[in-house]
Design an enzyme around this catalytic site. Structure first.
Site, PDB file in Angstrom:
ATOM      1  N   ASP A   1       3.538   6.779  -6.531  1.00 35.06           N
ATOM      2  CA  ASP A   1       3.254   6.586  -5.097  1.00 35.06           C
ATOM      3  C   ASP A   1       3.413   7.894  -4.324  1.00 35.06           C
ATOM      4  O   ASP A   1       2.564   8.246  -3.494  1.00 35.06           O
ATOM      5  CB  ASP A   1       4.236   5.576  -4.480  1.00 35.06           C
TER       6      ASP A   1
ATOM      7  N   LEU B   1       0.824  -1.213   0.000  1.00 35.71           N
ATOM      8  CA  LEU B   1       0.000   0.000   0.000  1.00 35.71           C
ATOM      9  C   LEU B   1       0.858   1.262   0.000  1.00 35.71           C
ATOM     10  O   LEU B   1       0.409   2.310   0.446  1.00 35.71           O
ATOM     11  CB  LEU B   1      -0.935   0.017   1.215  1.00 35.71           C
ATOM     12  N   GLY B   2       2.073   1.135  -0.461  1.00 40.24           N
ATOM     13  CA  GLY B   2       2.898   2.339  -0.594  1.00 40.24           C
ATOM     14  C   GLY B   2       3.293   2.920   0.740  1.00 40.24           C
ATOM     15  O   GLY B   2       3.347   4.132   0.912  1.00 40.24           O
TER      16      GLY B   2
END
Ligand code: MEV
Length: 320
Positions: free
Chosen positions: A152, A106-107
């Protein structure tokens, strides 16, 4: 003086990996954040602590090195690189708390980097805006990972659902895409730098096969943009499923990722795919009206998070 900043994690909906080759991508900030506090150190050493993950290290800021006190290294390289670029080597204490599972795809590294740089800039009263922050955070990611697209760090800075075009123009979707998603993640962490390199090798060995797939992933992302603008969730779901197939072709899916993807579909998700770099990490499932069923199905073998996209990007402030 204490400076605090937080930044959201992101989920990629379309275009991971193909974005590295200039194709478009769609990703959104999610309601999970990294929180960073910067203050003067109570001793003559610079310290980094992440109590959530039981991690502590002494930072040797001049040498860009650290001495591990406890925990497993991982996120520390992003902290060190940020400190190296935005700090003057006086002893500081940096504390990270986060509700983004580290290494979940999820970055988390982008959220941590953006929040760390914003807190350091505040601490030193250095002027910045979202554009410069997103750029600097991208430089940090690139220095640590070797290869990184700006996706991101853009999303963690600006928030919202973002479309990055083929010519690197950033557009924020104005439509409300407030549908529920379930993220499934494994305890096996993916390594983004390695996955990006593996795809590059595969592409170099099989250009006639992989190049058209990368282009098709880009075309798919453009169809997805139209579907999102029309709020056509069924079409978005269909495209997510096709995208998962492409990610299989380029070799980033794993047994665990595909297990979660198919468990989600069987439980009623209208679309599910690997999100992020793969090789471990997470999947994302679009499941309006079926969140609990999908979450339960994934949770039989793996971990889940219920998420939604949020417009809130980085935020920071100073306490004197
Ligand atoms: C990782 O979250 C996304 C990748 O496309 C790499 C990148 O964009 O830097 C795999």
């Amino acid at each position: 003086m204490i400076a605090k900043a937080s930044a959201p994690a992101k989920a990629i909906l379309f275009g991971e990996h193909s974005v590295v080759y200039g194709e478009p991508a769609i990703a959104g900030a999610v309601n999970k954040r990294a929180y960073v506090t910067v203050k003067e150190s109570e001793c003559d050493k610079s310290i980094f602590k992440a109590p959530n993950i039981n991690f502590e290290a002494e930072l040797l800021t001049r040498e860009k090195k650290y001495i591990l006190r406890k925990g497993k290294p991982g996120i520390i390289r992003y902290i060190l690189e940020s400190v190296y670029r935005a700090h003057d080597h006086t002893p500081i204490e940096i504390t990270l708390t986060s509700n983004v599972p580290i290494g979940s795809g999820l970055g988390s590294s982008a959220a941590v980097t953006v929040a760390t740089l914003a807190a350091l800039y505040r601490y030193h009263n250095i002027r910045f805006n979202k554009k410069s922050l997103a750029h600097d955070a991208h430089m940090v990611e690139q220095a640590v990972q070797g290869v990184a697209s700006p996706l991101d760090t853009l999303v963690s800075t600006y928030g919202g659902l973002v479309y990055l075009s083929r010519n690197k123009k950033v557009e924020r979707f104005k439509v409300n895409f407030n549908v529920p998603f379930v993220v499934g993640y494994t305890t096996k962490h993916g390594n983004t730098g390695k996955m990006v390199k593996d795809v590059r090798h595969l592409k170099e060995k099989n250009p006639k096969i992989i190049n058209p797939v990368i282009t098709a992933m880009g075309n798919l992302t453009n169809y997805a943009k139209q579907a999102i603008l029309k709020r056509d969730f069924n079409k978005v779901g269909e495209l997510m499923n096709i995208n998962h197939g492409f990610l299989d072709v380029i070799g980033v899916n794993t047994l665990e990722l595909s297990r979660m993807v198919y468990n989600a579909r069987e439980a009623g998700a209208i679309g599910s795919k690997t999100t992020g770099a793969g090789g471990g990490g997470s999947i994302i499932a679009l499941c309006p009206g079926k969140v609990d069923e999908v979450a339960e199905a994934i949770a039989r073998d793996d971990n889940i998070l219920k998420i939604h996209f949020t417009r809130k990007g980085v935020s920071s402030r100073v306490y004197k």
